[in-house]
Design an enzyme around this catalytic site. Structure first.
Site, PDB file in Angstrom:
ATOM      1  CG  ASP A 179      45.179  19.149  18.908  1.00 40.89           C
ATOM      2  OD1 ASP A 179      45.126  18.501  20.061  1.00 40.89           O
ATOM      3  OD2 ASP A 179      46.134  19.474  18.637  1.00 40.89           O
ATOM      4  CG  HIS A 180      40.930  18.167  23.736  1.00 40.77           C
ATOM      5  ND1 HIS A 180      39.738  18.572  24.548  1.00 40.77           N
ATOM      6  CD2 HIS A 180      40.492  17.380  23.009  1.00 40.77           C
ATOM      7  CE1 HIS A 180      38.899  17.922  24.262  1.00 40.77           C
ATOM      8  NE2 HIS A 180      39.317  17.163  23.044  1.00 40.77           N
ATOM      9  N   PRO A 181      43.831  21.900  23.647  1.00 41.32           N
ATOM     10  CG  PRO A 181      43.003  23.592  25.207  1.00 41.32           C
ATOM     11  CD  PRO A 181      42.603  22.552  24.175  1.00 41.32           C
ATOM     12  CB  THR A 218      43.038  19.199  28.082  1.00 40.22           C
ATOM     13  OG1 THR A 218      42.445  18.096  28.939  1.00 40.22           O
ATOM     14  CG2 THR A 218      44.531  19.280  28.536  1.00 40.22           C
ATOM     15  CG  MET A 249      41.153  24.292  20.764  1.00 43.05           C
ATOM     16  SD  MET A 249      42.681  24.424  20.382  1.00 43.05           S
ATOM     17  CE  MET A 249      43.011  22.694  20.464  1.00 43.05           C
TER      18      MET A 249
END
Length: 230
Positions: free
Chosen positions: A95-97, A103, A127
């Protein structure tokens, strides 16, 4: 050079296959992390990529044939018994923020600290994968993606090309982007029977499974198999 690379690839594949053969598994891929727990009689196709601390239980098979692409299973994924996984499936991708200014992994990946001295140590673990848990007797169609943190119930079917972002109930059939429940494999009474029986069929001794295989083909036989255990 090509001959050397092919020889190395063959050695790695043979080493991996021999390592997991002691469990009765058939592992054709050389890209299976040694920390993975592989159950009895598991089959893993040649192009599968299985990351750290993955658990794959008895008789599950991962099919990478047909030129449709490899299967990728990310860190910490747990897969039950007797699951069927088609080619080009991705389970638990990173995932990425979305609430940072960017990101890009420059904000949380150790690589950018060690190679470019980016001061991001505080965010290295932000993450980390939550993990995916897939029940028993689950069928995952080609090109499906199951996002991180999802739980898939026993007996579920995930249609080809589906993107699963939420938990799936037992024996549900889901499809679409994002996936939605289309229907259930059986009537509610049978789903309840299969979900609440004291001894699930996939936990039986294999001789008992073989003996009862003729009763697996018709729902009219399910009650005679499980009703006494519920």
């Amino acid at each position: 050079m090509i001959r050397i690379l092919l020889k190395i690839k063959f050695i790695n594949r043979f080493s991996t296959e021999r390592y997991f053969r002691k469990y009765g598994a058939i592992v054709k891929s050389s890209r299976v992390n040694r920390s993975a727990k592989i159950g009895k009689n598991v089959r893993v196709g040649i192009d599968a990529i299985i990351s750290e601390h993955v658990e794959i239980n008895d008789f599950t098979y991962i099919n990478t044939r047909g030129g449709l692409g490899p299967v990728f299973i990310n860190n910490g994924v747990k897969i039950g018994k007797f699951c069927s996984i088609a080619p080009n499936v991705i389970i638990g991708p990173g995932d990425h923020p979305m609430d940072y200014l960017t990101t890009h992994p420059i904000l949380f990946d150790r690589f950018y600290h060690s190679h470019y001295e980016v001061n991001n140590q505080k965010y290295w673990n932000t993450m980390n994968n939550k993990g995916v848990e897939i029940g028993n007797d689950v069928w995952i169609g080609s090109n499906a993606i199951i996002t991180d943190g999802v739980t898939v119930g026993d007996g579920a079917i995930i249609a080809a090309g589906a993107i699963v972002t939420k938990d799936i109930p037992p024996y549900a059939i889901v499809a679409g982007i994002p996936s939605k429940v289309l229907r259930y494999r059986f009537d509610p009474e049978i789903v309840n029977l299969l979900s609440n029986t004291n001894e699930k069929w996939w936990d039986w001794e294999f001789d008992k499974i073989k003996t009862n295989i003729p009763k697996f083909y018709s729902q009219s036989n399910f009650y005679s198999l499980f009703n006494n255990d519920a």
